[in-house]
Design an enzyme around this catalytic site. Structure first.
Site, PDB file in Angstrom:
ATOM      1  CG  HIS A 218      -2.076   0.878   1.168  1.00  0.00           C
ATOM      2  ND1 HIS A 218      -2.337   1.837   2.134  1.00  0.00           N
ATOM      3  CD2 HIS A 218      -3.075   1.013   0.256  1.00  0.00           C
ATOM      4  CE1 HIS A 218      -3.433   2.486   1.833  1.00  0.00           C
ATOM      5  NE2 HIS A 218      -3.902   2.024   0.693  1.00  0.00           N
ATOM      6  CE  LYS A 220      -1.211   4.945  -1.559  1.00  0.00           C
ATOM      7  NZ  LYS A 220      -1.855   4.390  -0.355  1.00  0.00           N
ATOM      8  CG  ASP A 225      18.710  12.453  -9.489  1.00  0.00           C
ATOM      9  OD1 ASP A 225      18.576  11.399 -10.128  1.00  0.00           O
ATOM     10  OD2 ASP A 225      18.737  13.576 -10.023  1.00  0.00           O
ATOM     11  CG  HIS A 394      -7.777   8.330   0.129  1.00  0.00           C
ATOM     12  ND1 HIS A 394      -6.456   8.293  -0.264  1.00  0.00           N
ATOM     13  CD2 HIS A 394      -8.196   7.044   0.166  1.00  0.00           C
ATOM     14  CE1 HIS A 394      -6.092   7.036  -0.470  1.00  0.00           C
ATOM     15  NE2 HIS A 394      -7.123   6.254  -0.212  1.00  0.00           N
ATOM     16  CE  LYS A 396      -4.311   6.626   2.873  1.00  0.00           C
ATOM     17  NZ  LYS A 396      -5.647   6.161   2.861  1.00  0.00           N
ATOM     18  CG  ASP A 401      -0.856  16.947  23.121  1.00  0.00           C
ATOM     19  OD1 ASP A 401      -2.102  16.930  23.067  1.00  0.00           O
ATOM     20  OD2 ASP A 401      -0.222  16.352  24.009  1.00  0.00           O
TER      21      ASP A 401
END
Length: 476
Positions: A218, A220, A225, A394, A396, A401
């Site tokens: 899952h 990404k 470089d 979508h 996450k 605090d």
């Protein structure tokens, strides 16, 4: 009579097998037993092919994903930072605290010192930044996504990757077999013919017969470089730009990183690359020297079924239990394990301001029902839930605090905690936390609070669907 006895013994054998293999995960045990009782034979066949513990596979032990030293050990000599405990101590996370000890002891996950961080709100901003970064590539591009579509957006990225490969840039791509199952084979052929090395992480057919269908990459990741990196919740496709008429506007969060933290992104990509290609890449150019003097601290945490630690779950739990003022969460799926649920309830009862933004429209009805099954008990403890009305939430993101924030690929659900390969960035600098807070407060304005009194009056049929979905939720 004999065949009845044989059927009963076979059924008992199936139950014992599930109990023996899943006793460490009671929620999964219950889910599989429910399926077994509904579909006695089919359920066990599903279990055999889908539920095999990843770390018990001989092939995985022989060819694991983790193959090179800690990225900070590998890249430290190229970094502007020094391995000094005093430097590693993030602001607000005191050296004596349990949270600091937890974060500091997560394997292969050092707190990096010299970083610049840019928050990329939504796909249009993220795509522009990623493509701009890849345009500057001189040596290589590492490109890994759970989902890539063969649509207008996917072709934009494909064209750029092909063009850079023809310019002599080394381009390596990884796409998940389940997340990108709709990707036309011609898309991959065009990439490979142009010189791009492209691999599928656990193709569905192979994963099915190898009994790893349930495990998905899952993550990404984009690394250019070895100097600039990207991670977050956004995949590649038209729907992330609002192209899905059912979901509409797509709200998401991504990050651009420059500095030491890119070593950690690189390390994770190289581990995944070794798994899919068998190529062990250890050239020092993969961890190039940089002179970035940004002072933002970042910790990259990866987790997956190949690890002995549920690292992201441990980080979430540690951060939640350390909160004294607020816990702000945005997540598309809310199926917490018992420790997270208890942590949120305890925090709310203790007076911590706990708020969760959740999408009003979902891409999965079953997961949506499972998520709502947790709302009532948590709201009774003081947790506040908000339904995002502008489109599909979508992102996450967790804010604890003014101490830390987490942005990445992991949802607040058991699939992300135990079955998926995930990647999160923990952020400690106040500027980035305030930037994410501003996004959260804007999202609150685009949301409607779910009131306990009204929620308790939902139809009994809705409650029944929630119960069934919750029983099966550990398998989603």
């Amino acid at each position: 009579m004999i065949w009845l006895v044989a059927a009963l013994l076979l059924f008992i054998f199936q139950i014992i097998t599930i109990l023996f293999h899943e006793f460490r995960h009671p929620a999964k045990t219950v889910a599989w037993l429910v399926i077994l009782f509904i579909f006695p034979i089919i359920g066990f066949i599903m279990y055999y092919f889908l539920a095999k513990e990843y770390t018990h596979r001989k092939k995985v032990r022989r060819k694991g994903l983790r193959y090179i030293p800690d990225p900070m050990h590998e890249g430290r000599r190229y970094s502007a930072s020094q391995p000094n405990d005093e430097l590693q101590q993030p602001d607000g996370v005191t050296k004596d605290s349990r949270l600091y000890a937890l974060l500091n002891n997560i394997p292969s996950s050092s707190v990096t010192q010299q970083n610049e961080v840019r928050v990329l709100t939504n796909a249009d901003m993220a795509y522009d930044a990623i493509m701009e970064g890849m345009e500057k590539a001189a040596s290589y591009i590492h490109f890994e996504f759970y989902t890539i579509r063969h649509d207008k957006t996917g072709r934009r990225f494909q064209e750029l990757l092909i063009r850079k490969a023809r310019q002599g840039v080394k381009v390596r791509c990884i796409f998940d077999g389940i997340g990108s199952y709709q990707l036309d084979n011609s898309f991959l052929i065009e990439l490979r013919e142009a010189g791009v090395e492209a691999y599928i992480f656990l193709p569905p057919l192979i994963a099915f017969f190898d009994k790893r269908m349930n495990y998905r990459n899952h993550r990404k990741i984009v690394v250019v470089d070895g100097m600039i990196g990207y991670l977050g919740g956004i995949n590649v496709g038209n729907e992330y730009l609002g192209g899905n008429p059912k979901l509409g506007f797509w709200r998401d969060t991504h990050l651009e990183l420059v500095g030491d933290a890119v070593y950690s992104l690189q390390y994770t990509f190289l581990s995944d690359w070794y798994f899919v290609s068998g190529q062990r890449l250890t050239d020092s150019s993969l961890f190039p020297e940089h002179d970035n003097s940004g002072g933002k601290r970042v910790q990259i945490i990866s987790s997956g079924p190949d690890a002995h630690w549920d690292a992201i779950l441990e980080m979430y739990f540690g951060a939640i239990t350390a909160a004294k003022k607020r816990i702000f969460i945005t997540t598309p799926y809310f199926v917490p394990d018992p420790s997270i649920s208890m942590g949120l309830k305890t925090a709310a009862v203790s007076g911590v301001d706990v708020r969760v933004i959740f999408p009003s429209r979902s891409d999965s009805k079953i997961v949506n029902y499972a998520s709502k099954s947790y709302f009532e008990e948590l709201m009774q403890a003081g947790v506040r839930f908000y339904s995002y009305e502008k489109g599909f939430m979508h992102a996450k993101v967790i804010l604890i605090d003014d101490m830390l924030a987490s942005v990445g690929t992991a949802n607040m659900d058991m699939r992300s905690f135990f079955s998926n390969f995930e990647l999160n960035a923990v952020l400690f600098d106040k500027e980035t936390i305030q930037r994410l807070e501003a996004d959260f407060l804007q999202d609150l304005k685009d949301s409607k609070e779910i009131k306990l009194e009204q929620f308790e009056k939902r139809p009994r049929m809705e409650k029944a669907k929630e119960v069934m979905a919750r029983l099966l939720s550990p398998l989603f």
